[in-house]
Design an enzyme around this catalytic site. Structure first.
Site, mmCIF file in Angstrom:
data_model
loop_
_atom_site.group_PDB
_atom_site.id
_atom_site.type_symbol
_atom_site.label_atom_id
_atom_site.label_comp_id
_atom_site.label_asym_id
_atom_site.label_seq_id
_atom_site.Cartn_x
_atom_site.Cartn_y
_atom_site.Cartn_z
ATOM 1 N N ARG A 52 12.090 -8.110 -18.074
ATOM 2 C CA ARG A 52 10.658 -7.773 -18.178
ATOM 3 C C ARG A 52 10.054 -7.979 -16.794
ATOM 4 N NH1 ARG A 52 5.998 -10.608 -18.598
ATOM 5 N NH2 ARG A 52 4.360 -9.814 -19.949
ATOM 6 N N LYS B 69 7.361 -15.180 -11.204
ATOM 7 C CA LYS B 69 7.021 -16.514 -11.720
ATOM 8 C C LYS B 69 7.071 -17.579 -10.637
ATOM 9 C CE LYS B 69 7.131 -15.651 -16.506
ATOM 10 N NZ LYS B 69 7.851 -15.546 -17.746
HETATM 11 N N1 PMM Z 1 6.000 -14.209 -19.739
HETATM 12 C C1 PMM Z 1 4.722 -13.836 -19.659
HETATM 13 C C2 PMM Z 1 4.148 -12.982 -20.621
HETATM 14 N N2 PMM Z 1 4.905 -12.502 -21.641
HETATM 15 N N3 PMM Z 1 6.981 -12.366 -22.738
HETATM 16 C C3 PMM Z 1 8.250 -12.743 -22.836
HETATM 17 N N4 PMM Z 1 9.025 -12.272 -23.838
HETATM 18 N N5 PMM Z 1 8.820 -13.599 -21.945
HETATM 19 C C4 PMM Z 1 8.122 -14.129 -20.911
HETATM 20 O O1 PMM Z 1 8.681 -14.934 -20.155
HETATM 21 C C5 PMM Z 1 6.753 -13.740 -20.771
HETATM 22 C C6 PMM Z 1 6.211 -12.849 -21.726
HETATM 23 C C7 PMM Z 1 3.942 -14.362 -18.499
HETATM 24 O O2 PMM Z 1 2.879 -13.629 -18.115
HETATM 25 P P1 PMM Z 1 2.889 -12.396 -17.042
HETATM 26 O O3 PMM Z 1 3.025 -11.139 -17.831
HETATM 27 O O4 PMM Z 1 1.546 -12.484 -16.440
HETATM 28 O O5 PMM Z 1 4.019 -12.590 -16.120
#
Ligand code: PMM
Length: 309
Positions: free
Chosen positions: A265, A224
């Site tokens: 994640r 991020k």
């Molecule tokens: N961030 C992204 C996508 N899905 N799901 C959760 N639970 N928490 C997050 O911070 C989150 C998410 C951002 O997109 P990316 O997959 O491209 O990093």
């Protein structure tokens, strides 16, 4: 094991922080440039992440990068369902990353075992009832509105207190809507309507978030912007692109695991899987006290005698 990490009903009980690998089936994902857009490539990527140590794979078909506009529901279904179906048929625990109840329902039919909604049930009024009737685990993330203009909402006096208050209200709505509390995971939503400083404050207060929210915590720092800011030179050199933030991501994984996060994640799994194992070994050693024990990872006879110091 960190005893307060928590357990999510309906999923295995890992004895350490779990690692969720990300497969974005999008042409414009900010963190991997849409590299995994092709269905077959996405499935292979998911399987590779499992072999690198992912416990779960999060499949998403809609980019939520700052400024992104929504994709049509049909297109999201077209991207996500074959990947979910194929990974689930290989025995992978699949989470579907969606804000749409219809996508969640169809992904669950295709074999997904949990729903990850970055809007925490706020974007689609049918989401909470759909997850409640499916009886599956649900990730409720802190969310202040769609990505198109979320940066305008990155205004806080006290970010942790406000995130706790707002996230608690989404968690309460999910419970009031019939989702079993023991199936709910909370997520502070790093990078969503947050500036780099806000994300850093939240990472600094993960233990407080976990205690005050009372649900297992998912931490999604991977690649991020705030990590890009941290890695930029103080002389104002450009922030490194998303792909060069994986070591920094693993550093946050270690912090999160140590603070009792239930899962992280991440896009690049191996380093984070190693980080959680190191934290687990440290916690086990602290628990067992000093001296060699059955689980002593440094003892001779464990195949690492003669290793570099
Ligand atoms: N961030 C992204 C996508 N899905 N799901 C959760 N639970 N928490 C997050 O911070 C989150 C998410 C951002 O997109 P990316 O997959 O491209 O990093």
């Amino acid at each position: 094991m960190n005893p307060s990490r928590g357990h999510v009903s309906g999923l295995p009980q890992w004895n350490r922080c779990a690692v969720m690998g990300v497969v974005n089936v999008t042409p414009d994902s900010f963190s991997d440039g849409g590299k995994w857009f092709d269905i077959e490539v996405a499935v292979k990527r998911g399987l590779d992440l499992v072999s690198e140590g992912a416990d779960l794979i999060d499949v998403g078909g809609e980019s939520t990068r700052p400024g992104a506009s929504r994709v049509e529901e049909d297109e999201e279904l077209r991207r996500v369902l074959p990947v979910v179906r194929s990974l689930a048929s290989e025995g992978v625990l699949v989470s579907v990353d969606t804000m749409r109840a219809t996508v969640a329902e169809q992904a669950l039919e295709a074999g997904a075992v949990m729903v990850n909604d970055v809007s925490g049930g706020l974007a689609d009024p049918r989401m909470v009832p759909a997850v409640a009737s499916a009886g599956v685990p649900f990730v409720v993330m802190h969310w202040r509105g769609q990505s198109i203009d979320m940066n305008n909402r990155a205004v806080y006096e006290d970010v942790t207190t406000e995130v706790v208050t707002e996230l608690r209200s989404s968690l309460d709505r999910a419970v009031a809507g019939g989702i079993a509390p023991e199936r709910i995971i909370a997520d502070p939503g790093l990078g969503f309507a947050k500036k780099a400083y806000h994300d850093l404050c939240l990472v600094a207060e993960l233990a407080r978030l976990r205690e005050e929210l009372g649900h297992p915590l998912l931490v999604a720092a991977s690649r991020k912007r705030f990590l890009g800011r941290v890695l930029a030179d103080p002389d104002g050199s450009p922030v490194p692109p998303a792909r060069e933030r994986d070591a920094a991501t693993a550093a946050v994984t270690a912090l999160a695991a140590r603070e009792g996060a239930w899962a992280v994640r991440v896009h690049e799994v191996r380093a984070s899987a190693d980080a959680v194992r190191v934290v687990h070994a440290v916690e086990s050693a602290a628990h067992a006290g000093t001296g060699a024990s059955a689980g002593d990872p440094g003892a001779e006879g464990n195949g690492i005698a003669g290793e570099r110091r």
